[in-house]
Design an enzyme around this catalytic site. Structure first.
Site, short mmCIF file in Angstrom:
data_model
loop_
_atom_site.label_atom_id
_atom_site.label_comp_id
_atom_site.label_asym_id
_atom_site.label_seq_id
_atom_site.Cartn_x
_atom_site.Cartn_y
_atom_site.Cartn_z
N LEU A 79 0.83 -1.20 0.00
CA LEU A 79 0.00 0.00 0.00
C LEU A 79 0.87 1.26 0.00
CD1 LEU A 79 -2.45 -1.49 2.62
CD2 LEU A 79 -3.03 -0.95 0.24
N PRO A 80 0.28 2.40 -0.37
CA PRO A 80 1.12 3.60 -0.52
C PRO A 80 1.82 4.05 0.78
CG PRO A 80 -1.00 3.92 -1.61
CD PRO A 80 -1.10 2.63 -0.85
N THR A 113 6.24 0.82 2.31
CA THR A 113 7.23 1.57 3.08
C THR A 113 6.48 2.54 3.99
OG1 THR A 113 8.76 1.49 1.21
CG2 THR A 113 9.25 3.07 2.94
N LYS A 188 15.04 0.37 5.41
CA LYS A 188 14.50 0.82 4.13
C LYS A 188 14.58 2.35 3.97
CE LYS A 188 11.95 1.27 0.43
NZ LYS A 188 12.50 1.06 -0.88
N LYS A 263 7.53 11.05 0.53
CA LYS A 263 7.03 10.41 1.76
C LYS A 263 8.19 9.71 2.48
CE LYS A 263 5.99 6.35 1.33
NZ LYS A 263 5.67 4.95 1.09
P1 NAD Z 1 0.99 2.70 -6.14
O1 NAD Z 1 0.36 3.97 -5.73
O2 NAD Z 1 1.32 2.46 -7.58
O3 NAD Z 1 0.08 1.46 -5.64
C1 NAD Z 1 -0.63 1.43 -4.43
C2 NAD Z 1 -1.93 0.68 -4.66
O4 NAD Z 1 -2.62 0.57 -3.40
C3 NAD Z 1 -2.88 1.39 -5.62
O5 NAD Z 1 -3.30 0.49 -6.64
C4 NAD Z 1 -4.05 1.82 -4.74
O6 NAD Z 1 -5.30 1.79 -5.41
C5 NAD Z 1 -4.00 0.75 -3.65
N1 NAD Z 1 -4.66 1.13 -2.40
C6 NAD Z 1 -4.61 2.29 -1.72
N2 NAD Z 1 -5.34 2.23 -0.59
C7 NAD Z 1 -5.90 0.98 -0.56
C8 NAD Z 1 -6.75 0.30 0.34
N3 NAD Z 1 -7.20 0.90 1.44
N4 NAD Z 1 -7.10 -0.96 0.04
C9 NAD Z 1 -6.65 -1.57 -1.09
N5 NAD Z 1 -5.84 -0.97 -1.99
C10 NAD Z 1 -5.47 0.29 -1.72
O7 NAD Z 1 2.30 2.56 -5.23
P2 NAD Z 1 3.57 1.60 -5.50
O8 NAD Z 1 4.57 2.31 -6.33
O9 NAD Z 1 3.08 0.24 -5.87
O10 NAD Z 1 4.18 1.57 -4.02
C11 NAD Z 1 3.61 0.81 -2.96
C12 NAD Z 1 4.55 0.88 -1.77
O11 NAD Z 1 5.83 0.36 -2.14
C13 NAD Z 1 4.79 2.30 -1.25
O12 NAD Z 1 4.87 2.29 0.15
C14 NAD Z 1 6.14 2.67 -1.88
O13 NAD Z 1 6.82 3.64 -1.10
C15 NAD Z 1 6.83 1.32 -1.88
N6 NAD Z 1 7.86 1.13 -2.91
C16 NAD Z 1 7.66 1.52 -4.20
C17 NAD Z 1 8.67 1.31 -5.13
C18 NAD Z 1 8.50 1.72 -6.58
O14 NAD Z 1 9.50 1.69 -7.32
N7 NAD Z 1 7.30 2.05 -7.03
C19 NAD Z 1 9.87 0.69 -4.77
C20 NAD Z 1 10.03 0.28 -3.45
C21 NAD Z 1 9.01 0.49 -2.52
#
Ligand code: NAD
Length: 314
Positions: A79-80, A113, A188, A263
């Site tokens: 999740l975000p 994260t 992280k 964030k």
């Molecule tokens: P994203 O915004 O693409 O995906 C998050 C998903 O969660 C979305 O599809 C959203 O609809 C869903 N969501 C939000 N609230 C929800 C809820 N209550 N119930 C169900 N689904 C819900 O984000 P991302 O890039 O996939 O990142 C996710 C996590 O991973 C974050 O914490 C980010 O910091 C971490 N992260 C991202 C990356 C990257 O390269 N994108 C790398 C490492 C870590």
């Protein structure tokens, strides 16, 4: 809330059923890799576009986190931010979220994260219900998520870590047990503070070269074989068209959104402040991303190069 013990985690094909919550840029490819490895997945996301992709890949789509977890021995979330993790697991009142619905012995792996303190809060609530909770944030970007080569940085107890390891190994190549609950998140954000500094610095160096007549690819190749070499030059060059299959060559779409980097930098700054540790470079990167995110929060974090030349973002 039930009292059924699911610790054997067996189903017909001896793999646990998994509920996967959060199917964004990272969660979707991670879930797809679990499906390819033969795990049965029930998935939930607030976005229909996100669930459609997983349905096509063979997952069953649930109507709620509770529905997704109804037949699962393992729950994974991606999740975000902390507020989303809190709301899914603890609900509005702190005790009416998904945790309250899970049978004892369920293994919960949160790969978002978030602040270490938030991870510890959920872990404590889980522990009171006989549920194993691990914070397991990842590094490696969307490329690593697709390739199944992520690094998992896990906090929690050793027995839960041992149960999670074979599942994490499907989505990742390096799996570290960083320590107790919250330790994964601390490691992280240290990593991502450094990544924010490296990306901002790499963008600045390439821009300096380009403004002084160098070709961005030639300069990148030179720095890659010199002492400025770093991960962003190796696999995530911020300058458009220097590298294929990276967000900078795709209008900065997909990847790791700038608002998520901001964030993470804020989490690092909060941790530094709480523990009275000096992080001047981290503070500068935080300031740069804070101003960049005002207009470009949804663009990949490599778009920070647009601070120097806004035409690169169009
Ligand atoms: P994203 O915004 O693409 O995906 C998050 C998903 O969660 C979305 O599809 C959203 O609809 C869903 N969501 C939000 N609230 C929800 C809820 N209550 N119930 C169900 N689904 C819900 O984000 P991302 O890039 O996939 O990142 C996710 C996590 O991973 C974050 O914490 C980010 O910091 C971490 N992260 C991202 C990356 C990257 O390269 N994108 C790398 C490492 C870590």
């Amino acid at each position: 809330m039930g009292t059924k013990d699911t610790s054997t985690m067996d189903n017909n094909n001896s793999k646990p059923n998994i509920a996967f919550i959060g199917l964004g840029n990272m969660g979707a490819p991670m879930a797809e890799n679990l499906l390819k490895a033969g795990y049965e997945l029930s998935v939930f996301d607030l976005s229909e576009t996100a669930t459609k992709r997983l349905k096509q890949a063979g997952a069953s789509v649930a109507e709620s986190p509770k529905d997704a977890a109804s037949n699962a021995q393992v729950v994974i979330s991606m999740l975000p931010a902390g507020q989303h993790v809190h709301s899914v697991y603890l609900g509005d009142s702190g005790s009416d979220g998904l945790l309250a619905e899970l049978p004892k012995g369920t293994l919960v792996i949160d790969s978002s994260t978030i602040a270490a303190a938030d991870a510890r809060t959920v872990a404590e609530a889980a522990s009171k219900l006989g549920i194993d909770f691990l914070d397991a944030p990842v590094s490696g970007g969307t490329g690593g998520a697709v390739a199944g080569s992520l690094t998992f940085i896990v906090g929690g107890d050793a027995a839960a870590f041992a149960k999670a390891e074979p599942i994490l190994a499907v989505m990742g190549k390096n799996i570290f047990h960083a320590g107790d609950h919250g330790a994964g998140q601390v490691a992280k954000i240290c990593n991502n503070m450094l990544l924010g500094i490296l990306m901002a610095g790499t963008a600045e160096a390439i821009n300096l070269g380009v403004k002084n007549g160098l070709d961005p690819k030639v300069l990148s190749d030179i720095m890659l074989q010199s002492s400025g070499r770093n991960w962003t030059l190796e696999v995530y060059n911020p300058y458009p068209q220097v590298m294929e299959n990276v967000p900078s060559s795709n209008g900065y779409q997909g990847g790791f959104m700038s608002k998520l980097m901001q964030k993470d930098l804020n989490l690092a700054m909060q941790t530094a402040q709480d523990t009275e540790v000096e992080t001047p470079m981290g503070a500068k990167a935080t300031e740069l991303y804070a101003s960049h995110t005002v207009e470009n929060g949804d663009k990949d974090f490599s778009s920070i190069i647009g601070r120097h030349d806004v035409s690169l973002l169009s």
